[in-house]
Design a protein around this motif. Structure first.
Motif, PDB file in Angstrom:
ATOM      1  N   ILE A 172       0.993  -0.512  -0.312  1.00 52.54           N
ATOM      2  CA  ILE A 172      -0.387  -0.016  -0.056  1.00 52.54           C
ATOM      3  C   ILE A 172       0.894   1.233   0.158  1.00 52.54           C
ATOM      4  CG2 ILE A 172      -1.822   1.091   1.879  1.00 52.54           C
ATOM      5  CD1 ILE A 172      -3.043  -1.321   2.877  1.00 52.54           C
ATOM      6  N   SER A 173       0.800   1.949  -1.055  1.00 52.80           N
ATOM      7  CA  SER A 173       1.440   3.020  -1.174  1.00 52.80           C
ATOM      8  C   SER A 173       0.834   4.757  -1.001  1.00 52.80           C
ATOM      9  CB  SER A 173       2.178   3.290  -2.144  1.00 52.80           C
ATOM     10  OG  SER A 173       3.211   2.453  -2.385  1.00 52.80           O
ATOM     11  N   ASN A 174       1.360   5.445  -0.670  1.00 52.90           N
ATOM     12  CA  ASN A 174       0.167   7.097  -0.544  1.00 52.90           C
ATOM     13  C   ASN A 174       2.066   7.834  -0.558  1.00 52.90           C
ATOM     14  OD1 ASN A 174      -2.799   6.485  -0.171  1.00 52.90           O
ATOM     15  ND2 ASN A 174      -1.509   4.978   1.564  1.00 52.90           N
ATOM     16  N   SER A 175       1.165   8.900  -1.261  1.00 44.65           N
ATOM     17  CA  SER A 175       1.731  10.043  -1.312  1.00 44.65           C
ATOM     18  C   SER A 175       1.396  11.282  -1.696  1.00 44.65           C
ATOM     19  CB  SER A 175       2.894   9.802  -2.308  1.00 44.65           C
ATOM     20  OG  SER A 175       2.407   9.916  -3.288  1.00 44.65           O
ATOM     21  N   MET A 176       1.491  11.970  -1.127  1.00 43.62           N
ATOM     22  CA  MET A 176       1.132  13.856  -1.733  1.00 43.62           C
ATOM     23  C   MET A 176       1.784  14.527  -1.188  1.00 43.62           C
ATOM     24  SD  MET A 176      -0.226  14.685   2.417  1.00 43.62           S
ATOM     25  CE  MET A 176      -0.385  16.013   2.375  1.00 43.62           C
ATOM     26  N   GLY A 177       1.757  15.756  -1.756  1.00 39.47           N
ATOM     27  CA  GLY A 177       2.802  17.154  -2.266  1.00 39.47           C
ATOM     28  C   GLY A 177       2.039  17.962  -2.804  1.00 39.47           C
ATOM     29  N   SER A 178       2.808  19.360  -3.386  1.00 37.51           N
ATOM     30  CA  SER A 178       2.441  20.860  -3.696  1.00 37.51           C
ATOM     31  C   SER A 178       1.221  20.352  -4.330  1.00 37.51           C
ATOM     32  CB  SER A 178       4.057  21.303  -4.537  1.00 37.51           C
ATOM     33  OG  SER A 178       4.630  21.453  -3.320  1.00 37.51           O
ATOM     34  N   PHE A 179       0.500  21.303  -4.288  1.00 42.30           N
ATOM     35  CA  PHE A 179      -0.063  22.026  -5.844  1.00 42.30           C
ATOM     36  C   PHE A 179      -1.552  20.944  -5.693  1.00 42.30           C
ATOM     37  CE2 PHE A 179       3.658  21.842  -7.998  1.00 42.30           C
ATOM     38  CZ  PHE A 179       3.748  23.502  -8.016  1.00 42.30           C
ATOM     39  N   ASN A 180      -2.025  20.417  -4.440  1.00 44.47           N
ATOM     40  CA  ASN A 180      -2.527  20.058  -4.230  1.00 44.47           C
ATOM     41  C   ASN A 180      -2.619  18.332  -4.599  1.00 44.47           C
ATOM     42  OD1 ASN A 180      -4.319  21.029  -1.928  1.00 44.47           O
ATOM     43  ND2 ASN A 180      -5.277  22.218  -3.671  1.00 44.47           N
ATOM     44  N   THR A 181      -1.385  17.543  -4.904  1.00 49.19           N
ATOM     45  CA  THR A 181      -1.228  16.723  -5.668  1.00 49.19           C
ATOM     46  C   THR A 181      -1.661  15.301  -4.274  1.00 49.19           C
ATOM     47  OG1 THR A 181       0.380  17.493  -7.287  1.00 49.19           O
ATOM     48  CG2 THR A 181       0.849  15.301  -6.618  1.00 49.19           C
ATOM     49  N   PHE A 182      -2.095  14.192  -4.969  1.00 51.10           N
ATOM     50  CA  PHE A 182      -2.060  12.876  -3.967  1.00 51.10           C
ATOM     51  C   PHE A 182      -1.721  11.406  -5.063  1.00 51.10           C
ATOM     52  CE2 PHE A 182      -4.903  16.369  -2.194  1.00 51.10           C
ATOM     53  CZ  PHE A 182      -3.812  15.530  -0.895  1.00 51.10           C
ATOM     54  N   LYS A 183      -1.451  10.735  -4.920  1.00 45.05           N
ATOM     55  CA  LYS A 183      -1.557   9.603  -5.116  1.00 45.05           C
ATOM     56  C   LYS A 183      -1.425   8.066  -4.300  1.00 45.05           C
ATOM     57  CE  LYS A 183       2.265   6.132  -7.688  1.00 45.05           C
ATOM     58  NZ  LYS A 183       2.671   5.339  -5.995  1.00 45.05           N
ATOM     59  N   HIS A 184      -2.271   7.004  -4.665  1.00 45.54           N
ATOM     60  CA  HIS A 184      -2.497   6.345  -3.902  1.00 45.54           C
ATOM     61  C   HIS A 184      -2.112   4.970  -4.345  1.00 45.54           C
ATOM     62  CE1 HIS A 184      -4.497   9.016  -0.768  1.00 45.54           C
ATOM     63  NE2 HIS A 184      -5.041   9.564  -2.181  1.00 45.54           N
ATOM     64  N   THR A 185      -1.803   3.690  -4.322  1.00 47.86           N
ATOM     65  CA  THR A 185      -1.653   2.586  -4.818  1.00 47.86           C
ATOM     66  C   THR A 185      -1.866   1.642  -3.739  1.00 47.86           C
ATOM     67  OG1 THR A 185      -0.378   4.071  -6.699  1.00 47.86           O
ATOM     68  CG2 THR A 185       0.139   1.321  -6.584  1.00 47.86           C
ATOM     69  N   VAL A 186      -2.436   0.324  -4.835  1.00 47.02           N
ATOM     70  CA  VAL A 186      -1.869  -0.836  -3.996  1.00 47.02           C
ATOM     71  C   VAL A 186      -2.330  -1.890  -4.913  1.00 47.02           C
ATOM     72  CG1 VAL A 186      -4.072  -2.355  -2.987  1.00 47.02           C
ATOM     73  CG2 VAL A 186      -3.961   0.323  -2.489  1.00 47.02           C
ATOM     74  N   LYS A 187      -0.689  -3.073  -4.070  1.00 47.97           N
ATOM     75  CA  LYS A 187      -0.789  -3.865  -4.922  1.00 47.97           C
ATOM     76  C   LYS A 187      -0.815  -4.808  -4.520  1.00 47.97           C
ATOM     77  CE  LYS A 187       2.989  -3.543  -7.841  1.00 47.97           C
ATOM     78  NZ  LYS A 187       4.190  -3.839  -7.765  1.00 47.97           N
ATOM     79  N   PHE A 188      -0.967  -6.687  -5.018  1.00 42.19           N
ATOM     80  CA  PHE A 188      -1.110  -7.651  -4.799  1.00 42.19           C
ATOM     81  C   PHE A 188      -0.467  -8.693  -5.241  1.00 42.19           C
ATOM     82  CE2 PHE A 188      -3.687  -7.734  -7.393  1.00 42.19           C
ATOM     83  CZ  PHE A 188      -4.629  -9.495  -7.127  1.00 42.19           C
ATOM     84  N   SER A 189       0.442  -9.748  -5.160  1.00 39.32           N
ATOM     85  CA  SER A 189       0.622 -10.692  -5.622  1.00 39.32           C
ATOM     86  C   SER A 189      -0.053 -12.070  -4.515  1.00 39.32           C
ATOM     87  CB  SER A 189       2.398 -10.494  -5.926  1.00 39.32           C
ATOM     88  OG  SER A 189       2.176 -12.882  -6.784  1.00 39.32           O
ATOM     89  N   SER A 190      -0.085 -13.157  -5.976  1.00 42.17           N
ATOM     90  CA  SER A 190      -0.610 -14.878  -4.803  1.00 42.17           C
ATOM     91  C   SER A 190       1.294 -15.124  -4.339  1.00 42.17           C
ATOM     92  CB  SER A 190      -1.808 -15.623  -5.748  1.00 42.17           C
ATOM     93  OG  SER A 190      -0.791 -15.623  -7.604  1.00 42.17           O
TER      94      SER A 190
END
Length: 706
Positions: A172-190
């Motif tokens: 689970i990855s989340n980031s934020m920053g200038s200019f109201n930037t947001f990124k949300h990522t979810v990854k998985f592997s069996s």
């Protein structure tokens, strides 16, 4: 043509193989090559290949992957210049290599062509956060090796998606920053299961307001991959795609506005009936693109592999504009009595399908490595426009189309490339490609297009090993390239021709990796950017007769100590048109030898990394890009000034026991000295327009790995 098609269908193959967990899958069921190695064998270069290339691994870019697009992550590679419309690296971004724009950079994903068939462009905005599902990237500068898709005239960019994971995992990855930037990522592997199956996937969402006024982005994407590994057979199926909604920032700003208000955005600007200046709130670009790939690898013996891939891409979307005082007749409407124009809102649509097969047959023993491969691909697209609102009524009906055009393109190629070891120190390389292109289209501006091309692209070279860790190489490659749709709509273009000579030296030791190369790229009928845009915002190119690019590139990685790493690169080049003629006035005027637009003479980069303790790194990244002309006229008033920027990266990975395995913290501070600079622009009938980039800005992220 028919013979070539029969040959392609008879062989029909592409690359596939996978490294797997020995304890979970019987040892005798695992082929000796991994899926990832075979899947890129036909398109990638290695140390024995006499071409100039740089490998860019997940380890190199994952720590800075906080929402910015792949071109921005590649900014510090040799001879690379990146551009971004919104000013902060998210949304519409692009890259140039050796002065060649994105239409000349051949991009493949697992060996499948990605460049748009008609424009030749690469739209990374349609694949947001694709770096999170990318295992490695190889950038070949120059013509490089034979590959699928349109010919490379500046570089080839080969992306390999995530490799199979031996163990189950999640992130689970989340980031934020200038200019109201947001990124949300979810990854998985069996993880690789007992019967040889693995399933992995990703979901991502990115939003940003952008540095430029109203240049917002709203992006979402997905990636799903399934793999089966048998005794001699491997299958890999992928589906991935993205959806983008961006407020347009394509127009740039003039010099006066750049000085007074660099964040100003002309898109959507209009004056209402009361004389008030306003901006249309839905001046947006909207597009969805979905990809499906199926890769099959069959191992016949320890030296022979057969590979096949099938692919399909669906793209559909539109951009919307508010148009003041539009002429009724231009939009297929009958004007009411006493009126000839109206304010209106239009949508310009694309609806296209791209599908086909790529293949390769690989034979390799101790002395010979041979690949026979190729592809058969078809593009079928429509272009149409709709008026969804008009201030003044006319006879038009809702849903009427004021233009409806098409483009159909068939692209077939077959190639054979062989690397043969004469003795321990000398390797000979040969590569021949036959390519057939058939293109039919019509357009608002262009007459009916019905063109066919047959290209023969030979390549040859040698690599000599001075020592086990050092070699020199020399190669010659010939390439041809057909015009794109915009070229036809703005003239009567001829196909381009290129002779590329590369000479280089590579050194790889425990503490130093060094690459030095020179190149001479001699063009005939090169379609060079004039710096102008047509009435729909597409860059205009014209054949320039003879032109050349002559350059020297060097890059290195030097371990100064266990704690200090230095990674500099420098590119010095001369880029010139020979006997260039300017026909803007309707009468050709000879200007002699002129500089090629968008081709800086100097590009210098450096990454200085300090690792005070284990799993902690601090990096200072510096980049200088020299002066760039906006046209090919040596116009001293039409240029982009040189710029020098510095970025700061901080990464800390610390392991955690039990279910949560690792926590990663990342901080990226861009342009830390808050420099005002412009990375792109154009010359529109004597007026310069610019795309200013953000001052000091940051992104910070945290990743939880399970």
């Amino acid at each position: 043509m028919k013979t070539l098609f029969k040959t392609i269908f008879a062989v029909s193959v592409l690359q596939t193989s996978l490294a797997v967990a020995q304890e979970r899958v019987p040892k005798d069921s695992v082929p000796t090559k991994s899926l990832e190695e075979v899947i890129v064998k036909a398109t990638r270069a290695d140390e024995k290949t006499p071409v100039t290339f740089t490998n860019f691994s997940k380890k190199d870019f994952s720590k800075q992957n906080l929402g910015q697009d792949i071109p921005v992550l590649m900014n510090y590679l040799p001879s690379v210049v990146t551009t971004t419309d919104a000013g902060n690296g998210i949304g519409y971004t692009g890259l140039r290599v050796r002065g060649s724009d994105a239409t000349r950079v051949n991009v493949t994903i697992n060996g499948i062509p990605y460049n748009d068939s008609e424009s030749h462009g690469t739209y990374w905005v349609n694949m947001p956060d694709f770096a999170s599902s990318t295992e490695s990237i190889q950038l070949q500068r120059g013509v490089g090796t034979s590959t699928n898709g349109a010919g490379a005239f500046g570089a080839s960019l080969n992306l390999l998606t995530d490799r199979t994971s031996e163990k189950a995992s999640g992130e689970i990855s989340n980031s934020m920053g200038s200019f109201n930037t947001f990124k949300h990522t979810v990854k998985f592997s069996s993880g690789l299961l007992n019967k040889g199956f693995e399933l992995s996937g990703r979901l991502s969402k990115i939003k940003s307001d952008g540095y430029i006024d109203r240049a917002f982005t709203r992006l979402s994407s997905y990636f799903l991959q399934g793999t089966y590994i048998g005794k001699t057979t491997r299958l890999k199926a992928l589906v991935f795609g993205g959806k983008e909604n961006t407020y347009q920032a394509w127009n740039g700003i003039d010099g006066a506005t750049l000085n007074s208000n660099p964040q100003f955005n002309w898109s959507g600007y209009y004056v209402d009936e009361n004389g008030k200046e306003r901006f249309y709130d839905n001046e947006t670009d909207n597009y969805q693109q979905d990809h499906a790939q199926l890769h099959w690898n069959e191992k016949f013996s320890d030296v022979l592999y057969l590979n096949l891939a099938l692919h399909y891409t669906k793209g559909k979307g539109y951009y919307e504009n508010y148009k003041e005082d539009a002429v009724f007749e231009d939009y297929g409407m009958t004007a009411p009595q006493g009126l000839s124009t109206t304010d209106l809102i239009r949508q310009k649509w694309l609806n296209n399908d791209f599908y086909g097969t790529t293949f390769s047959l690989n034979y390799k023993n101790d002395k010979t490595d041979a690949v026979f491969g190729g592809a058969l691909n078809k593009y079928d697209g429509t272009h149409f426009g709709k008026v969804i609102w008009a201030r003044n009524a006319s006879t038009s009906e809702l849903g009427d189309q004021y233009y409806n055009d098409y483009g159909i393109k068939t692209d077939a190629n077959a190639f054979l490339k062989v690397t043969h070891t004469l003795w321990d120190k000398l390797n000979l390389y040969g590569d021949i490609q036959l390519r057939n292109v058939e293109y039919k289209a019509n357009g608002v501006q262009a007459n009916l297009i019905n063109d066919s091309f047959n290209f023969f692209n030979p390549k040859a070279g040698l690599t000599y090993s001075i020592k086990s860790n050092s070699n020199i190489y020399f190669s010659y490659a010939k390439a041809h390239r057909e015009p794109n749709r915009t070229d036809y709509e703005n003239g009567n273009p001829r196909p381009e021709k290129l002779d590329d000579f590369e000479l280089g030296w590579r050194l790889s030791s425990e503490r130093v990796k060094l690459n030095i190369n020179s190149y001479y790229m001699l063009y005939k009928d090169q379609l060079v950017l004039t710096g102008e845009l047509d009435d729909v915002g597409s860059p205009i190119r014209k054949n320039s007769g003879k032109s050349y690019r002559l350059g020297l590139e060097a890059d290195a990685k030097i371990m100064l100590s266990k704690k200090f790493l230095l990674a500099p690169n420098v590119s010095i080049s001369e880029n010139r048109n020979k006997d260039f003629y300017n026909d803007a006035s309707g009468t050709p005027v000879s200007l002699g030898n002129t500089k090629i637009a968008y081709s800086p003479q100097f590009i210098v980069g450096n990454i200085f990394t300090y690792m005070p303790i284990k799993n902690v790194s601090v990096s200072l990244l510096s980049k200088f890009v020299g002066k760039q002309y906006l046209n090919n006229l040596d116009d001293k008033k039409a240029y982009l000034p040189d710029y020098f920027i510095n970025d700061f990266h901080f990464n800390w990975d610390f392991p955690v026991k039990k279910a949560l395995k690792e926590i990663s913290l990342s901080v990226v501070c861009n342009n830390i000295l808050d420099r005002k600079y412009v990375s792109n622009g154009y010359d529109y009938y004597g007026t310069n327009y610019y795309y200013p980039q953000a001052g000091a800005n940051f992104l910070a992220g945290i990743s939880l790995k399970f």
